[in-house]
Design an enzyme around this catalytic site. Structure first.
Site, short mmCIF file in Angstrom:
data_model
loop_
_atom_site.label_atom_id
_atom_site.label_comp_id
_atom_site.label_asym_id
_atom_site.label_seq_id
_atom_site.Cartn_x
_atom_site.Cartn_y
_atom_site.Cartn_z
N GLU A 146 0.88 -1.17 0.00
CA GLU A 146 0.00 0.00 0.00
C GLU A 146 0.91 1.22 0.00
O GLU A 146 1.45 1.61 1.03
CB GLU A 146 -0.93 0.01 1.21
CG GLU A 146 -1.96 1.12 1.13
CD GLU A 146 -2.91 1.16 2.30
OE1 GLU A 146 -3.98 1.78 2.18
OE2 GLU A 146 -2.60 0.57 3.36
N HIS A 160 -0.01 8.07 5.15
CA HIS A 160 1.21 7.76 4.41
C HIS A 160 2.03 9.05 4.31
O HIS A 160 1.46 10.12 4.07
CB HIS A 160 0.90 7.24 3.00
CG HIS A 160 0.24 5.90 2.99
ND1 HIS A 160 0.92 4.74 2.71
CD2 HIS A 160 -1.05 5.55 3.23
CE1 HIS A 160 0.08 3.71 2.77
NE2 HIS A 160 -1.12 4.18 3.09
N HIS A 204 -6.39 5.37 -2.35
CA HIS A 204 -5.66 6.61 -2.05
C HIS A 204 -5.52 7.42 -3.34
O HIS A 204 -4.42 7.77 -3.76
CB HIS A 204 -4.31 6.31 -1.41
CG HIS A 204 -4.42 5.81 -0.01
ND1 HIS A 204 -4.71 6.62 1.06
CD2 HIS A 204 -4.31 4.55 0.52
CE1 HIS A 204 -4.75 5.91 2.18
NE2 HIS A 204 -4.52 4.64 1.88
N HIS A 240 -10.06 -0.17 0.66
CA HIS A 240 -10.96 0.45 1.65
C HIS A 240 -11.85 1.53 1.02
O HIS A 240 -11.66 2.72 1.21
CB HIS A 240 -10.24 0.95 2.89
CG HIS A 240 -8.99 1.75 2.69
ND1 HIS A 240 -8.89 2.82 1.83
CD2 HIS A 240 -7.76 1.64 3.28
CE1 HIS A 240 -7.69 3.33 1.89
NE2 HIS A 240 -6.98 2.62 2.75
N GLY A 287 -17.19 0.68 12.33
CA GLY A 287 -18.02 1.73 12.88
C GLY A 287 -17.35 3.08 12.90
O GLY A 287 -17.98 4.07 13.31
N HIS A 322 -14.62 3.89 10.16
CA HIS A 322 -14.33 4.19 8.75
C HIS A 322 -15.60 4.42 7.93
O HIS A 322 -15.57 5.18 6.95
CB HIS A 322 -13.54 3.03 8.12
CG HIS A 322 -12.09 3.02 8.47
ND1 HIS A 322 -11.63 2.67 9.71
CD2 HIS A 322 -10.99 3.33 7.72
CE1 HIS A 322 -10.32 2.75 9.73
NE2 HIS A 322 -9.90 3.15 8.54
N ASP A 354 -7.53 -3.50 7.89
CA ASP A 354 -6.61 -2.36 7.77
C ASP A 354 -5.98 -2.06 9.13
O ASP A 354 -5.66 -0.92 9.44
CB ASP A 354 -7.33 -1.13 7.21
CG ASP A 354 -6.38 -0.02 6.76
OD1 ASP A 354 -5.18 -0.30 6.55
OD2 ASP A 354 -6.84 1.14 6.64
N ALA A 363 -5.72 6.55 10.81
CA ALA A 363 -4.46 5.85 10.48
C ALA A 363 -4.66 4.36 10.66
O ALA A 363 -4.28 3.77 11.67
CB ALA A 363 -3.33 6.36 11.36
N GLY A 364 -5.27 3.72 9.67
CA GLY A 364 -5.59 2.32 9.82
C GLY A 364 -6.66 2.14 10.88
O GLY A 364 -7.47 3.03 11.14
#
Length: 390
Positions: free
Chosen positions: A125, A137, A191, A212, A245, A247, A270, A305-306
């Site tokens: 990724e 990132h 992304h 995602h 819940g 994302h 993720d 962040a993830g």
């Protein structure tokens, strides 16, 4: 010495042919030898439980305090072991954008674990993602998908690269999609700030996964459907959803399932190293992360962040919050990602001849026990056995 066959009786089994009540599984070695038959003395008694196939995670960066963005094989193994306790029996380890030399060294270590059968492969990724949608990132480390650089990463993975997430609007993006397809690697769109037409061109070039969905890309607009519209409308695309819940709102999860069906959704974590840990300070690649209330964000609060998700929680939420049936949830957590990875002949469903990877859930859909390759890795000590009757 070969282990004696093991019977598992009395559970509700979620199989490709439907849900079977009071079912029986026969395990021989690392394989499911058969389904059906009468319970026998000595069988593990799973009355009141549900058995689903082991979960397959396409997109996970770590967990239990450990990361896959490492050159320490034992740290990567610790992440594998943590997620196995939560039902993930097949893992594709995800890296995160960092210096290319570091990525190559990490890939070499992860490739060895894939060669040993611990991992199902690697997912890069980054670094070929859009600065405007980079999320967690490091923007200064992002690169355009140069063919030589892409080849270097794939070579570092020693044939075990399974997926690369990229932004197709970048210079060379569509050529990179074609190169990945030619190399037998899944091209994933993510992304990205691409428009609807460019993402459609990427799918035509061979991209088959939405990384995602909704996160790391513009939202769905009624005049400008953007990447979300292009990825949802094409049956060739499998969409990843992070069902924690955070994302995604539950209404969006339901909307996606109604639009594309469980057969095109892969529920992923993720997850980063903070999964299973408490709130506090962590690292994701070169970036500082802060976890508060179980939500992982960049230290400055500018982006998620993830996640701290595990797939058992994703399953439970899918059934108890989103209204999916256990069969639909199992499809998205196991069968769909297994098929995408080309592993459907061995994992992803409860069928005779397949690997004995399974998750035992109680009535509240919490994990009671996990079996991986015919070996209990969690919970077996709490399971009773059937006794002979007079």
């Amino acid at each position: 010495m070969t282990a004696a066959p093991m019977g598992l009786s009395g559970a509700r089994l979620v199989t490709p042919g439907g849900t079977v009540d009071n079912g029986r599984l026969l395990i021989e070695g690392a394989r499911i030898a058969g389904l059906g038959g009468a319970p026998e003395p000595g069988d593990v008694d799973l009355a009141g439980h549900t058995v689903v196939p082991g979960f397959v995670d396409l997109h996970v960066h770590g967990g239990g305090g450990a990361t896959y963005a490492t050159t320490d094989a034992e740290q990567a193994m610790a992440a594998v072991r943590f997620h196995r306790l939560h039902g993930t029996t097949t893992t594709v380890a995800s890296t995160v954008t960092c210096e290319v030399d570091d990525l190559c060294r990490q890939a070499a270590v992860l490739a060895e674990l894939a060669q040993d059968g611990v991992l199902a492969g690697l997912h890069f990724e980054g670094p070929f993602i859009a600065r405007a949608r980079c999320g967690a990132h490091a923007p200064e480390l992002l690169r355009d998908p140069d063919p030589a650089l892409l080849r270097r990463l794939l070579d570092a993975a020693k044939g075990h690269a399974r997926m690369v997430t990229l932004a197709p609007e970048l210079p060379g993006g569509l050529d990179a999609v074609r190169a990945l397809v030619d190399a037998g690697v899944i091209a994933a769109v993510g992304h990205t700030a691409a428009d609807h037409r460019t993402v459609g061109a990427a799918v035509d070039a061979g991209a088959t996964v939405a990384t995602h969905l909704f996160n790391g890309m513009p939202g769905l607009g009624h005049r400008d459907p953007g990447p979300v519209g292009a990825l949802l409308e094409d049956d060739r695309v499998t969409v990843e959803l992070v069902n924690d819940g955070v994302h995604l709102h539950p209404a969006i999860v339901g909307l996606v399932y109604r639009a594309v069906g469980a057969g095109r959704v892969a529920l992923v974590t993720d997850a980063m190293s903070a999964a299973g840990m408490g709130d506090g300070a962590y690292r994701l690649g070169p970036l500082d992360i802060r976890v508060r209330g179980g939500v992982a964000e960049l230290a400055d609060g500018s982006s998620i962040a993830g996640s701290t998700l595990t797939l058992d929680r994703a399953f439970k939420r899918a059934v108890t919050v989103d209204g999916l049936t256990p069969a639909q949830a199992s499809q998205s957590l196991s069968a769909v990602p297994a098929r995408l990875l080309g592993l459907a002949d061995s994992v992803g469903t409860l069928e005779a001849g397949k690997q004995a990877d399974l998750v035992v859930l109680d009535a509240a859909y919490d994990v009671v026990a996990v079996m991986c390759k015919g070996v209990w890795v969690a919970g077996a000590g709490h399971l009773p056995t059937l006794r002979a009757t007079a």
